[in-house]
Motif scaffolding. Sequence first.
Motif, PDB file in Angstrom:
ATOM      1  N   TYR A  68       0.794  -1.281   0.125  1.00 28.09           N
ATOM      2  CA  TYR A  68      -0.713  -0.055  -0.181  1.00 28.09           C
ATOM      3  C   TYR A  68       0.572   1.184  -0.285  1.00 28.09           C
ATOM      4  O   TYR A  68       1.262   1.367   0.730  1.00 28.09           O
ATOM      5  CB  TYR A  68      -0.942   0.226   1.145  1.00 28.09           C
ATOM      6  N   THR A  69       0.954   1.661  -0.848  1.00 24.22           N
ATOM      7  CA  THR A  69       1.766   3.175  -1.451  1.00 24.22           C
ATOM      8  C   THR A  69       1.288   4.336  -1.293  1.00 24.22           C
ATOM      9  O   THR A  69      -0.065   4.406  -1.697  1.00 24.22           O
ATOM     10  CB  THR A  69       2.834   2.940  -2.697  1.00 24.22           C
ATOM     11  N   LEU A  70       1.847   5.449  -0.701  1.00 21.38           N
ATOM     12  CA  LEU A  70       1.451   7.179  -0.664  1.00 21.38           C
ATOM     13  C   LEU A  70       2.070   7.818  -1.981  1.00 21.38           C
ATOM     14  O   LEU A  70       2.725   8.271  -1.583  1.00 21.38           O
ATOM     15  CB  LEU A  70       1.295   7.480   0.842  1.00 21.38           C
TER      16      LEU A  70
ATOM     17  N   TYR B 123      -4.859  14.769  -5.112  1.00 23.46           N
ATOM     18  CA  TYR B 123      -5.690  12.420  -4.544  1.00 23.46           C
ATOM     19  C   TYR B 123      -4.527  11.703  -3.036  1.00 23.46           C
ATOM     20  O   TYR B 123      -3.267  11.762  -3.538  1.00 23.46           O
ATOM     21  CB  TYR B 123      -5.238  12.104  -5.675  1.00 23.46           C
ATOM     22  N   ARG B 124      -5.081  12.381  -2.302  1.00 17.71           N
ATOM     23  CA  ARG B 124      -4.567  12.383  -0.989  1.00 17.71           C
ATOM     24  C   ARG B 124      -5.054  10.547   0.065  1.00 17.71           C
ATOM     25  O   ARG B 124      -5.041  10.824   1.027  1.00 17.71           O
ATOM     26  CB  ARG B 124      -4.626  13.488  -0.216  1.00 17.71           C
ATOM     27  N   LYS B 125      -4.774   9.781  -1.347  1.00 17.37           N
ATOM     28  CA  LYS B 125      -5.065   7.883  -0.312  1.00 17.37           C
ATOM     29  C   LYS B 125      -4.219   7.062  -1.124  1.00 17.37           C
ATOM     30  O   LYS B 125      -3.542   8.109  -1.644  1.00 17.37           O
ATOM     31  CB  LYS B 125      -6.533   8.223  -0.759  1.00 17.37           C
ATOM     32  N   ILE B 126      -3.911   6.421  -0.768  1.00 16.79           N
ATOM     33  CA  ILE B 126      -3.694   5.700  -0.811  1.00 16.79           C
ATOM     34  C   ILE B 126      -3.720   4.368  -2.710  1.00 16.79           C
ATOM     35  O   ILE B 126      -5.197   4.409  -2.898  1.00 16.79           O
ATOM     36  CB  ILE B 126      -3.175   4.219   0.510  1.00 16.79           C
TER      37      ILE B 126
ATOM     38  N   LEU C  60     -12.761   2.738  -8.390  1.00 13.35           N
ATOM     39  CA  LEU C  60     -12.353   3.737  -7.387  1.00 13.35           C
ATOM     40  C   LEU C  60     -11.896   5.134  -8.218  1.00 13.35           C
ATOM     41  O   LEU C  60     -11.330   4.944  -8.756  1.00 13.35           O
ATOM     42  CB  LEU C  60     -10.832   3.737  -6.530  1.00 13.35           C
ATOM     43  N   HIS C  61     -12.760   5.831  -7.883  1.00  8.79           N
ATOM     44  CA  HIS C  61     -13.234   7.391  -8.740  1.00  8.79           C
ATOM     45  C   HIS C  61     -11.217   8.086  -7.318  1.00  8.79           C
ATOM     46  O   HIS C  61     -11.299   8.283  -6.535  1.00  8.79           O
ATOM     47  CB  HIS C  61     -13.863   8.533  -8.465  1.00  8.79           C
ATOM     48  N   CYS C  62     -10.538   8.767  -8.665  1.00 11.27           N
ATOM     49  CA  CYS C  62      -9.441   9.988  -8.731  1.00 11.27           C
ATOM     50  C   CYS C  62      -9.037  10.734  -9.204  1.00 11.27           C
ATOM     51  O   CYS C  62      -8.497  11.180 -10.357  1.00 11.27           O
ATOM     52  CB  CYS C  62      -8.153   8.325  -8.754  1.00 11.27           C
ATOM     53  N   ALA C  63     -10.169  11.758  -9.007  1.00  6.33           N
ATOM     54  CA  ALA C  63     -10.303  12.681  -9.080  1.00  6.33           C
ATOM     55  C   ALA C  63      -9.018  14.410  -8.744  1.00  6.33           C
ATOM     56  O   ALA C  63      -8.889  13.563  -7.643  1.00  6.33           O
ATOM     57  CB  ALA C  63     -11.750  13.693  -8.542  1.00  6.33           C
TER      58      ALA C  63
END
Length: 336
Positions: free
Chosen positions: A50-52, A162-165, A240-243
């Motif tokens: 799981y990368t950030l 986009y501030r998710k893993i 998964l939406h990555c706006a």
Amino acid sequence: MDGSYLDVKEKFVNETPIEDMHYRSYLPFSSSAMSRGDQIRIAVQNTDAYTLFCESYLYIEGKITRATGATGKLSIAHNGLAFLFDEISYEVNGVEVQKVKDPGTTSLIKGYCSYSLNDVNNLQNAYWSPNDDDPSITYHADDFKFSGSIPLSHLFGFAEDYRKIMINVSQQLVLNRSLKDVNVLRGTLETGVTWADESSKKLMKSTVELTKIAWKLPVVRVNDREKLKLLKIVESHKSLHCAFRNWDLCVYPQLPETTKHSWMVKTTNSVERPRYILLAFHTADNAGLSGKRTEKFDSCSITNLKVHLNSAEYPYENELNLNHLQTSQQGPVLIV
């Protein structure tokens, strides 16, 4: 009396969903193919991690070699590390997510409009120094080595928004090395010497050699409860939406010598829509290594400007509206 004492059915809240986060270094396929004009690819094939991406950065080491017979001193220019590349792109599972042309100029215009003082301080390792008399700038009279790091949120809108893993995906950075190093460097001349002198022209032929590039990517380790939730998301095969906001740079290389000019630009497709227009003017085409080429923009005495977005007109007549025009020592940038 606190009423929460009576909520006996309150659900358990896990206060430590993330157990650990550490940085891993990923290197290019070839450590020798980092010269001017080369394409540098850095891949992350560990799909179980799981990368950030939003907190990752590029670590760069290199060496400055002065041309024989050159006089004057050299240093890394403002935002110089970003000018090392002509084009950069980010891919997920072999699909290109974002491509940025001329990342040095793109990040420069965007940064002047949106960065706060804290953002500027965080970019010191990326050689972001907006003041000409910045004491952190060190000039060297001989060959010297340098190192620095660029947050990818400074180069990609995807990393900024986009501030998710990233869950169970392969990732790749593609960096196209610039064909020239004049935008990377900044020089100071001796008293009485100009950029038209022969020794100054030799100074502009100084080269930048990259010795190391590493992609520092955070890897997140979660507890079993959160891991089970993430596995269920993967097994559901839902999108998964990555706006995010894409950055598109359009350059008009040679303006005609007229008082009026019209420029038609098509920047988006039917899916995307423009959110902001940042317009900057540049006249320092032959400034040598003085820094005017990559550090400053010009006002050009613009008195009338109209922007048409899908036939809708946004006029700025007579005097430009200063609420939409940010002026500083770097010059004005229009925000629509």
